[in-house]
Design a protein around this motif. Sequence first.
Motif, PDB file in Angstrom:
ATOM      1  N   MET A   1      60.502  46.042  30.208  1.00 59.34           N
ATOM      2  CA  MET A   1      61.211  44.761  30.203  1.00 59.34           C
ATOM      3  C   MET A   1      62.138  44.671  31.416  1.00 59.34           C
ATOM      4  O   MET A   1      62.540  45.679  31.988  1.00 59.34           O
ATOM      5  CB  MET A   1      62.035  44.599  28.926  1.00 59.34           C
ATOM      6  CG  MET A   1      63.051  45.700  28.694  1.00 59.34           C
ATOM      7  SD  MET A   1      64.352  45.263  27.527  1.00 59.34           S
ATOM      8  CE  MET A   1      65.541  44.531  28.652  1.00 59.34           C
ATOM      9  N   ARG A   2      62.446  43.449  31.794  1.00 56.97           N
ATOM     10  CA  ARG A   2      63.449  43.213  32.831  1.00 56.97           C
ATOM     11  C   ARG A   2      64.676  42.564  32.189  1.00 56.97           C
ATOM     12  O   ARG A   2      64.550  41.648  31.379  1.00 56.97           O
ATOM     13  CB  ARG A   2      62.904  42.323  33.949  1.00 56.97           C
ATOM     14  CG  ARG A   2      61.894  43.035  34.828  1.00 56.97           C
ATOM     15  CD  ARG A   2      61.514  42.213  36.044  1.00 56.97           C
ATOM     16  NE  ARG A   2      60.523  42.926  36.853  1.00 56.97           N
ATOM     17  CZ  ARG A   2      60.815  43.813  37.793  1.00 56.97           C
ATOM     18  NH1 ARG A   2      62.091  44.114  38.033  1.00 56.97           N
ATOM     19  NH2 ARG A   2      59.866  44.398  38.486  1.00 56.97           N
TER      20      ARG A   2
ATOM     21  N   THR B   1      58.794  41.014  26.349  1.00 51.03           N
ATOM     22  CA  THR B   1      58.885  42.342  25.746  1.00 51.03           C
ATOM     23  C   THR B   1      58.328  43.423  26.652  1.00 51.03           C
ATOM     24  O   THR B   1      58.894  44.520  26.752  1.00 51.03           O
ATOM     25  CB  THR B   1      58.132  42.373  24.401  1.00 51.03           C
ATOM     26  OG1 THR B   1      58.609  41.312  23.577  1.00 51.03           O
ATOM     27  CG2 THR B   1      58.347  43.704  23.686  1.00 51.03           C
ATOM     28  N   PHE B   2      57.213  43.134  27.321  1.00 54.60           N
ATOM     29  CA  PHE B   2      56.507  44.171  28.071  1.00 54.60           C
ATOM     30  C   PHE B   2      56.259  43.807  29.537  1.00 54.60           C
ATOM     31  O   PHE B   2      55.531  44.521  30.227  1.00 54.60           O
ATOM     32  CB  PHE B   2      55.156  44.469  27.414  1.00 54.60           C
ATOM     33  CG  PHE B   2      55.254  44.934  25.989  1.00 54.60           C
ATOM     34  CD1 PHE B   2      55.762  46.184  25.688  1.00 54.60           C
ATOM     35  CD2 PHE B   2      54.836  44.119  24.932  1.00 54.60           C
ATOM     36  CE1 PHE B   2      55.850  46.626  24.370  1.00 54.60           C
ATOM     37  CE2 PHE B   2      54.915  44.549  23.618  1.00 54.60           C
ATOM     38  CZ  PHE B   2      55.430  45.805  23.333  1.00 54.60           C
TER      39      PHE B   2
ATOM     40  N   SER C   1      50.773  45.425  20.472  1.00 55.15           N
ATOM     41  CA  SER C   1      51.791  46.453  20.730  1.00 55.15           C
ATOM     42  C   SER C   1      51.145  47.806  21.011  1.00 55.15           C
ATOM     43  O   SER C   1      51.578  48.537  21.913  1.00 55.15           O
ATOM     44  CB  SER C   1      52.745  46.566  19.542  1.00 55.15           C
ATOM     45  OG  SER C   1      53.439  45.359  19.336  1.00 55.15           O
ATOM     46  N   ALA C   2      50.100  48.150  20.253  1.00 53.55           N
ATOM     47  CA  ALA C   2      49.408  49.415  20.508  1.00 53.55           C
ATOM     48  C   ALA C   2      48.780  49.410  21.896  1.00 53.55           C
ATOM     49  O   ALA C   2      48.795  50.429  22.611  1.00 53.55           O
ATOM     50  CB  ALA C   2      48.345  49.663  19.440  1.00 53.55           C
ATOM     51  N   LEU C   3      48.239  48.274  22.300  1.00 58.33           N
ATOM     52  CA  LEU C   3      47.682  48.170  23.651  1.00 58.33           C
ATOM     53  C   LEU C   3      48.764  48.372  24.710  1.00 58.33           C
ATOM     54  O   LEU C   3      48.557  49.087  25.701  1.00 58.33           O
ATOM     55  CB  LEU C   3      47.009  46.814  23.838  1.00 58.33           C
ATOM     56  CG  LEU C   3      45.638  46.653  23.189  1.00 58.33           C
ATOM     57  CD1 LEU C   3      45.223  45.190  23.169  1.00 58.33           C
ATOM     58  CD2 LEU C   3      44.590  47.499  23.918  1.00 58.33           C
ATOM     59  N   MET C   4      49.929  47.765  24.507  1.00 58.70           N
ATOM     60  CA  MET C   4      51.003  47.894  25.488  1.00 58.70           C
ATOM     61  C   MET C   4      51.495  49.339  25.585  1.00 58.70           C
ATOM     62  O   MET C   4      51.795  49.835  26.675  1.00 58.70           O
ATOM     63  CB  MET C   4      52.159  46.958  25.139  1.00 58.70           C
ATOM     64  CG  MET C   4      51.814  45.474  25.217  1.00 58.70           C
ATOM     65  SD  MET C   4      51.297  44.913  26.869  1.00 58.70           S
ATOM     66  CE  MET C   4      49.592  44.424  26.532  1.00 58.70           C
ATOM     67  N   VAL C   5      51.571  50.027  24.457  1.00 58.29           N
ATOM     68  CA  VAL C   5      51.956  51.445  24.494  1.00 58.29           C
ATOM     69  C   VAL C   5      50.939  52.242  25.298  1.00 58.29           C
ATOM     70  O   VAL C   5      51.286  53.050  26.173  1.00 58.29           O
ATOM     71  CB  VAL C   5      52.085  52.017  23.066  1.00 58.29           C
ATOM     72  CG1 VAL C   5      52.294  53.535  23.109  1.00 58.29           C
ATOM     73  CG2 VAL C   5      53.245  51.358  22.321  1.00 58.29           C
ATOM     74  N   GLN C   6      49.657  52.011  25.021  1.00 63.20           N
ATOM     75  CA  GLN C   6      48.599  52.738  25.715  1.00 63.20           C
ATOM     76  C   GLN C   6      48.559  52.414  27.210  1.00 63.20           C
ATOM     77  O   GLN C   6      48.123  53.236  28.015  1.00 63.20           O
ATOM     78  CB  GLN C   6      47.249  52.408  25.082  1.00 63.20           C
ATOM     79  CG  GLN C   6      47.083  52.904  23.655  1.00 63.20           C
ATOM     80  CD  GLN C   6      46.763  54.388  23.604  1.00 63.20           C
ATOM     81  OE1 GLN C   6      45.703  54.826  24.033  1.00 63.20           O
ATOM     82  NE2 GLN C   6      47.698  55.166  23.087  1.00 63.20           N
TER      83      GLN C   6
END
Length: 312
Positions: A241-242, A101-102, A224-229
């Motif tokens: 994502m690839r 996803t990230f 998910s909040a961590l990945m956004v930040q």
Amino acid sequence: MTTAPRRPHEPGDPVTLDARRTEAVHPGHADLDQLPLPALVQVFVDDQQDAVRAVQAAAGVLEDVVAAALPRLRAGGRLIYAGAGTSGRLGVLDATELTPTFSWPPERAVPLIAGGMEAVRHAVEGAEDDREAGAADVRAVCPGTDDVLLAVAASGTTPYVLGAVHAARAAGALTVGIANNPGTPLLDAPHLAVLLDTGPEVISGSTRLKAGTAQKIALNTISSALMVQLGKVYGNLMVDMRASNDKLQGRAVRMVRHATGADDDAARTALAQADGHVKTAIVMLMLHVDVAQAAARLTAAGGHARLALNAP
């Protein structure tokens, strides 16, 4: 003196029950096994609303968890998950999904489950009762001060998980406990405690139901909040994502087109030059730069596409 054999408990009999709410017999579903199918399905669906409400009540502490974890991950730390049974499997799931996803490095999402990876598909009886095994599993991954342990147990009393918390805390990691029962050790032992008070299950004690749902929502929210930040999202697009298969390639093209206004051919060309990396392709098209320049801008912006686009 002989004692008469005990008869099975009947409804209304006084029964000594476990004090943990997740182990209580739900008072509203004594006739569950007699319900017609439409009503049975509706009971299970409706009861999941309690999972949502429990997470909503914990939103403030979930914010605290993200705020405390963020600087550690920015410094190169890892998310380490510890759980047993359903809780452990949910940790494995959350850790695993961060990479596709990230593009989160798999070595920076470390799932630990009582009984080892065999326990993902097969119950390993007694593994959750081994407190030292939890501590040993944590010590084996060498936690440090930039790491974050997410320890999950519906009961709040699982020895394996408590051992993991104490070992991680002793090593200087940030520790987070997530439990579905108030007043339990898992909410006392870590630095931060998330109570997801879902109450009794429709099927008594089956915490794979709404307790598990609440845990899944909480873990999704934290990671998910961590990945956004951390800059893994541009707008609400998962641009880190690839595109590694046909489905993801189509998704990547749609995201690039949506973010930039480019046509299909331009989006595909940019993605090909960027090795399928959506964020890089967006910066290339928005700023009219080549792949090397786009990558350099993203590096300078700490991986945040919006900062890269707005930099002078």
